[in-house]
Scaffold this active site. Structure first.
Site, mmCIF file in Angstrom:
data_model
loop_
_atom_site.group_PDB
_atom_site.id
_atom_site.type_symbol
_atom_site.label_atom_id
_atom_site.label_comp_id
_atom_site.label_asym_id
_atom_site.label_seq_id
_atom_site.Cartn_x
_atom_site.Cartn_y
_atom_site.Cartn_z
ATOM 1 N N ASP A 26 0.673 -1.086 0.001
ATOM 2 C CA ASP A 26 0.295 0.149 0.045
ATOM 3 C C ASP A 26 0.830 1.332 0.043
ATOM 4 O O ASP A 26 2.017 1.182 0.225
ATOM 5 C CB ASP A 26 -1.279 -0.097 1.086
ATOM 6 C CG ASP A 26 -0.237 -0.079 2.528
ATOM 7 O OD1 ASP A 26 0.565 0.746 2.765
ATOM 8 O OD2 ASP A 26 -0.439 -1.207 3.245
ATOM 9 N N GLU A 45 22.912 -21.779 -18.054
ATOM 10 C CA GLU A 45 21.984 -20.922 -17.211
ATOM 11 C C GLU A 45 22.605 -19.920 -16.538
ATOM 12 O O GLU A 45 22.036 -18.679 -16.633
ATOM 13 C CB GLU A 45 21.450 -21.899 -16.161
ATOM 14 C CG GLU A 45 20.415 -22.961 -16.659
ATOM 15 C CD GLU A 45 20.049 -24.115 -15.461
ATOM 16 O OE1 GLU A 45 18.874 -24.386 -15.647
ATOM 17 O OE2 GLU A 45 20.837 -24.365 -14.630
#
Ligand code: DGJ
Length: 756
Positions: free
Chosen positions: A536, A616
């Site tokens: 928020d 990777e």
């Protein structure tokens, strides 16, 4: 001037770039709300108010006999009051000294100021004096002597109006404020939908659009935090509104505790929205002379759909909510050990991860849960913020130094508001726990909550964390909180004051955050509450980004980040690449897809890099390089949602430079079909007359695909992706852009559009 006061007619008009907001004091002294919508200059909008004698909608005493059409029950109010004839949802409910619940506010005076007001002890939008103006309107109840100050902050360029309220007891008896919403908003007559953002742990902020029908609809939280379950943000819009068209209003609540956002369509089809602290766990005592300040609510208006509305909020949160050294500084690419090791690690293992990460371009190592007290699982240790040197194999300082030596910074996890029953802190201070005396408290993740409404608890946490943050070279703190709060009670508050607990807890949290962020300005604080359980604007005032969700599956993240984007900018969204099968959903997705989704956030990794293959690792190096190169555009550009995750095939979003010269389109196939129909989107935010070159990121698959697939794909690339195939901005925006097809499940593309 953004705020215009017509003193003769007692009209207050607030202008932003695209909106006008208006109030008027009527002949009886009530402050009516006359308009909020597209910008209109110099008109008294009260002509829209149409009164009729409506049965059972009574009249104020002073007018009753003369005009039965005048009723507070149907008039649009600026700040609606409970108990005196307006039977709709109310913003203010007061229990008076005699036990009655009635309040009625009359206009008294106004004050106009340059700059933006602030609110004592609470986060709020801030702005320079040349960017903002404040209007304060003072209303009074002549019978109980309750005084209400309504604050309006106008950020004209941002299309933002903020609101907050102060209630003052000017009478001679104690009163109890039972509800003091930050905002009450009436529309005279509109047929609205509203979009709210619901969810749960691991699946936050899913948009839901519903019609505003007769009756009351509400979202809110009584969980002590703003919650995963409903975000304190909503959009009200006209029926046909979509991303690019239609009037819409955004309401965002700058508060990290319990909230209620209610909307009601009344007997004559008017709409009222009220937003503020949830009244269920709230009662604030005001002795004569005392005052109560509400948190702030932000309103924004867009005449051109949700996209513009979101961009208004993005800019405001980025520039006028987030603060501190890290507001504009590039946030480091991090690796966090949570999904790599959970509680099961040694200091050496952590150093190994950091070593490999540093070589690939990672800039920060974050040590998550499990480094302190007796904490090898989530049943014990919370509250004991003393490093477990046995587990780390050295002191925390030494570990941090070893990590720094690898070439990355060192960050650390805390859950300061929590306490385990099995902890030394609990054994020493059982009175510091939130629980109702004589009643066993509910456990959640087998933990309890520290009473942050208490000053001694706040001071203890400030001191304990400060000691660690001063002694150890830490540049990053992840502030987590992993449960909702119930059994609300504080040993420090008398029986009449227990209703203040939930709000006092939030004030305590804000105080601790304010002190720590002021004391350690160089530290980047990331908010977290089991992912996005306290996502928020209140938290963003202290922590410029928040771990968006514990769900790191990129396909689930499409919905989570899509929903989040309505109210929050990319720069507030913590997003990490994790391993496959994904730990939350078991889904297997391409590495590049995981990276592209996380790149629309504050990027990082949550996997054991030391266990990855060379191929990777090479991909990680490329991903980080791409992210760093595109950082400014991603974090500061204009965000556009082009295709939602609910569409058939593909979710697509765009981030365009503010000057329209460059844009990144990210497209993720959440569905693959044989013989697929082409996916088309209309690009936004470019310069119509510019010529653009499209560039497809091929870096992650070019050398991995077998020749057949590669040739198939290259032969299927739509026009525009080849060398020298320029397309005008107008064509891309009005005609569209074809997204290349998918050659595998969950394929993602990143397309760079550059003006030449
Ligand atoms: C919840 C957080 O969201 C996770 O990232 C992790 O930090 C755990 N808590 C640790 O307990």
């Amino acid at each position: 001037m953004a705020i215009i006061v017509d003193q003769g007619k007692n009209i207050f008009t607030l202008h932003t770039k695209n909106s006008t907001y208006q109030m008027k004091v009527d002949e009886l002294g009530f402050l009516l709300h006359t308009y909020y919508g597209s910008r209109i200059d110099n008109t008294d909008m009260s002509y829209l108010i149409y009164n009729m004698d409506r049965g059972f909608s009574g009249n104020p005493y002073e007018i009753g006999g003369k005009d039965r059409s005048y009723s507070l029950d149907t008039l649009p109010q600026e700040y609606s009051c409970f108990g005196t004839g307006d039977y709709r949802i109310s913003a203010l409910r007061i229990k008076n000294g005699d036990g009655s619940r009635g309040v009625q506010l009359y206009y008294d005076k106004y004050i106009l100021n340059k700059g933006k007001y602030s609110i004592p002890d609470l986060p709020a939008v801030y702005a320079d004096d040349d960017e903002s103006e404040t209007l304060e309107i003072i209303l009074k109840d002549p019978y109980s002597h309750v005084e209400v100050h309504l604050y309006y902050g106008v950020l004209e360029k941002n299309d933002i109006i903020t609101r907050a309220v102060k209630v003052v007891n000017k009478g001679s008896e104690k009163i109890v404020v039972e509800k003091a919403a930050s905002l009450s908003l009436d529309w005279i007559s509109q047929d609205f939908d509203w979009i709210t953002f619901y969810g749960r742990h691991n699946m936050e902020r899913i948009p839901q659009r519903s019609a505003i029908n007769h009756g009351i609809q509400a979202i809110g939280s009584v969980r002590g935090t703003s919650s995963h379950h409903y975000n304190p943000f909503a959009i009200l819009c006209e029926k046909g509104a979509d991303e690019t068209k239609g009037q819409c209003f955004g309401i965002s609540f700058v508060y990290s505790g319990e909230f209620l956002m209610e909307v009601e369509k009344d007997q004559v089809n008017q709409t009222r929205l009220v937003c503020g602290i949830h009244p269920d766990n709230f009662e604030w005592n005001l002795l004569p002379g005392e005052e109560f300040n509400s948190p702030e609510a932000i309103m924004t208006y867009s005449p051109h759909g949700f996209g513009q509305l979101s961009r208004n909020l993005h800019e405001t949160i980025r520039e006028h909510i987030c603060r501190g050294e890290w507001k504009h500084k590039r946030r480091p690419v991090l690796v966090n050990n949570w999904e790599a090791t959970y509680f099961n690690f040694t200091g050496d293992q952590l150093v190994e991860i950091a070593k490999d990460a540093a070589k690939l371009g990672v800039e920060l190592f974050v040590l998550d849960d499990g480094w302190f007290g007796k904490r090898d699982n989530d049943n014990s240790g919370l509250g004991d913020w003393y490093p477990n040197e046995e587990k780390l194999g050295c002191s925390l300082k030494e570990l941090a130094e070893r990590i720094l030596d690898t070439g990355v910074e060192f960050g650390i996890w805390f859950e300061p508001e929590a306490i385990s029953e099995d902890s030394n802190l609990y054994r020493e201070h059982p009175e510091w726990v939130v629980r109702i005396p004589g009643r066993p408290p509910a456990l959640s993740r087998n933990q309890l909550v520290l009473d942050f409404s208490r000053k001694d608890v706040q001071d203890y946490i400030i001191e304990r964390m400060s000691d660690i943050l001063s002694e150890v070279p830490i540049t990053y703190v992840k502030w987590d909180f992993n449960r909702s709060i119930c059994d609300k009670f504080s040993n420090e508050l008398g029986p009449e004051y227990q209703g203040e607990f939930a709000h006092r807890y939030v004030l305590g949290l804000y105080r601790v955050l304010e002190e720590l962020t002021t004391k350690f300005p160089h530290i980047l604080f990331e908010g977290c509450s089991g992912g996005g359980g306290r996502f928020d604007p209140g938290m963003l005032y202290y922590t410029p980004h928040i771990w968006c969700s514990d769900n790191t599956d990129p396909i689930a993240r499409l919905t989570i980040q899509y929903g989040t984007s309505f109210g929050y900018p990319v720069s507030t969204v913590g997003a990490h690449v994790s391993t496959v099968p994904n730990h939350q959903t078991r889904r297997v997705t391409p590495f590049s897809t995981r990276a592209y989704v996380a790149m629309s956030g504050i990027f990082g990794y949550q996997l054991d890099i030391s266990k990855m293959t060379e191929e990777e690792k090479d991909d990680i190096r490329k991903q980080i390089e791409i992210y760093k190169n595109r950082y400014d555009l991603i974090q500061n550009g204009h965000y556009y949602r082009l295709l939602p995750p609910t569409s058939d095939m593909c979710t697509v979003w765009e981030i365009a430079a503010k000057d329209g010269k460059e844009a990144i389109i990210t497209a993720v196939y959440h569905n693959v079909e044989a013989n697929p129909a082409p996916v088309m989107v209309q690009v936004q935010g470019l310069n119509e007359s510019g010529s653009y070159q499209l560039e497809l990121d091929t870096v992650f698959w070019e050398d991995k695909l077998d020749e057949k697939v590669k040739n198939w794909l290259l032969s299927k690339l739509p026009y525009g992706y080849g060398e020298g195939e320029l397309i005008s901005g107008a064509a891309l925006m009005k005609g569209g852009l074809v997204i290349p097809p998918a050659f595998q499940e969950y394929q993602a593309w990143q397309i760079i559009i550059k003006q030449c």
